[in-house]
Scaffold this motif. Sequence first.
Motif, PDB file in Angstrom:
ATOM      1  N   ARG A   9       0.851  -1.178   0.000  1.00  8.50           N
ATOM      2  CA  ARG A   9       0.000   0.000   0.000  1.00  8.50           C
ATOM      3  C   ARG A   9       0.890   1.232   0.000  1.00  8.50           C
ATOM      4  N   THR A  10       0.269   2.382  -0.131  1.00  9.88           N
ATOM      5  CA  THR A  10       1.024   3.627  -0.064  1.00  9.88           C
ATOM      6  C   THR A  10       1.059   4.076   1.389  1.00  9.88           C
ATOM      7  N   ASP A  11       1.887   3.397   2.149  1.00  8.10           N
ATOM      8  CA  ASP A  11       2.057   3.686   3.561  1.00  8.10           C
ATOM      9  C   ASP A  11       3.529   3.896   3.843  1.00  8.10           C
ATOM     10  N   LEU A  12       3.787   4.770   4.782  1.00  5.24           N
ATOM     11  CA  LEU A  12       5.124   4.932   5.317  1.00  5.24           C
ATOM     12  C   LEU A  12       5.003   4.551   6.778  1.00  5.24           C
ATOM     13  N   VAL A  13       5.726   3.523   7.183  1.00  2.00           N
ATOM     14  CA  VAL A  13       5.594   2.987   8.528  1.00  2.00           C
ATOM     15  C   VAL A  13       6.934   3.077   9.244  1.00  2.00           C
ATOM     16  N   TYR A  14       6.884   3.602  10.457  1.00  2.00           N
ATOM     17  CA  TYR A  14       8.035   3.627  11.338  1.00  2.00           C
ATOM     18  C   TYR A  14       7.676   2.773  12.537  1.00  2.00           C
ATOM     19  N   ALA A  15       8.553   1.853  12.906  1.00  2.43           N
ATOM     20  CA  ALA A  15       8.340   1.035  14.097  1.00  2.43           C
ATOM     21  C   ALA A  15       9.565   1.142  14.980  1.00  2.43           C
ATOM     22  N   GLY A  16       9.379   1.661  16.170  1.00  6.16           N
ATOM     23  CA  GLY A  16      10.468   1.828  17.124  1.00  6.16           C
ATOM     24  C   GLY A  16      10.083   2.867  18.155  1.00  6.16           C
ATOM     25  N   TRP A  17      11.023   3.203  19.014  1.00  5.00           N
ATOM     26  CA  TRP A  17      10.772   4.228  20.022  1.00  5.00           C
ATOM     27  C   TRP A  17      10.521   5.561  19.333  1.00  5.00           C
ATOM     28  N   LEU A  18       9.489   6.267  19.730  1.00  2.00           N
ATOM     29  CA  LEU A  18       9.184   7.582  19.167  1.00  2.00           C
ATOM     30  C   LEU A  18       9.887   8.637  20.009  1.00  2.00           C
ATOM     31  N   ILE A  19      11.147   8.863  19.652  1.00  2.00           N
ATOM     32  CA  ILE A  19      11.986   9.836  20.355  1.00  2.00           C
ATOM     33  C   ILE A  19      12.784  10.622  19.317  1.00  2.00           C
ATOM     34  N   ALA A  44      15.904  11.285  19.079  1.00  5.39           N
ATOM     35  CA  ALA A  44      17.184  10.672  18.708  1.00  5.39           C
ATOM     36  C   ALA A  44      17.045   9.644  17.591  1.00  5.39           C
ATOM     37  N   LYS A  45      15.856   9.113  17.365  1.00  3.91           N
ATOM     38  CA  LYS A  45      15.617   8.126  16.305  1.00  3.91           C
ATOM     39  C   LYS A  45      15.280   8.776  14.966  1.00  3.91           C
ATOM     40  N   GLY A  46      15.259  10.113  14.910  1.00  2.00           N
ATOM     41  CA  GLY A  46      14.967  10.797  13.654  1.00  2.00           C
ATOM     42  C   GLY A  46      13.493  10.946  13.349  1.00  2.00           C
ATOM     43  N   VAL A  47      12.647  10.777  14.344  1.00  2.00           N
ATOM     44  CA  VAL A  47      11.201  10.880  14.129  1.00  2.00           C
ATOM     45  C   VAL A  47      10.798  12.279  13.646  1.00  2.00           C
ATOM     46  N   PRO A  48      11.319  13.362  14.217  1.00  2.00           N
ATOM     47  CA  PRO A  48      10.939  14.689  13.702  1.00  2.00           C
ATOM     48  C   PRO A  48      11.310  14.869  12.220  1.00  2.00           C
ATOM     49  N   GLU A  49      12.482  14.414  11.847  1.00  2.00           N
ATOM     50  CA  GLU A  49      12.903  14.536  10.443  1.00  2.00           C
ATOM     51  C   GLU A  49      12.026  13.692   9.526  1.00  2.00           C
ATOM     52  N   LEU A  50      11.626  12.515   9.997  1.00  2.00           N
ATOM     53  CA  LEU A  50      10.729  11.666   9.213  1.00  2.00           C
ATOM     54  C   LEU A  50       9.402  12.373   8.966  1.00  2.00           C
ATOM     55  N   ILE A  51       8.830  12.968   9.998  1.00  2.00           N
ATOM     56  CA  ILE A  51       7.547  13.666   9.853  1.00  2.00           C
ATOM     57  C   ILE A  51       7.687  14.850   8.904  1.00  2.00           C
ATOM     58  N   GLN A  52       8.760  15.606   9.020  1.00  2.00           N
ATOM     59  CA  GLN A  52       8.969  16.752   8.131  1.00  2.00           C
ATOM     60  C   GLN A  52       9.135  16.304   6.680  1.00  2.00           C
ATOM     61  N   ALA A  53       9.807  15.197   6.443  1.00  2.00           N
ATOM     62  CA  ALA A  53       9.976  14.686   5.083  1.00  2.00           C
ATOM     63  C   ALA A  53       8.657  14.161   4.523  1.00  2.00           C
ATOM     64  N   TRP A  54       7.807  13.599   5.383  1.00  2.00           N
ATOM     65  CA  TRP A  54       6.526  13.035   4.958  1.00  2.00           C
ATOM     66  C   TRP A  54       5.470  14.102   4.703  1.00  2.00           C
TER      67      TRP A  54
END
Length: 86
Positions: free
Chosen positions: A20-30, A32-42
Amino acid sequence: IPVFIRPEAIRAEVGAAAPRTDLVYAGWLIPAKGVPELIQAWAPLSDVRLRLIGPCEPAYVPALQALAEGRPLELAGVVSRREVLE
């Protein structure tokens, strides 16, 4: 992008015919894991759903939602391995 996972094995395990057209991240939402950068790119990708799976401090949720710029951000929390693969 699957990390340390073979996509064909995932599709076989959950019985999915096509991705599907999904972007999935699985791990600690912190941060240091690059979650903010992932959201900004998405954020500019209007046809892609972002699903964040994993533990997250409740106080961090508003910051993540602000980065999503009003787009629906799915915070799934901790889920089973099967649901992660699906």
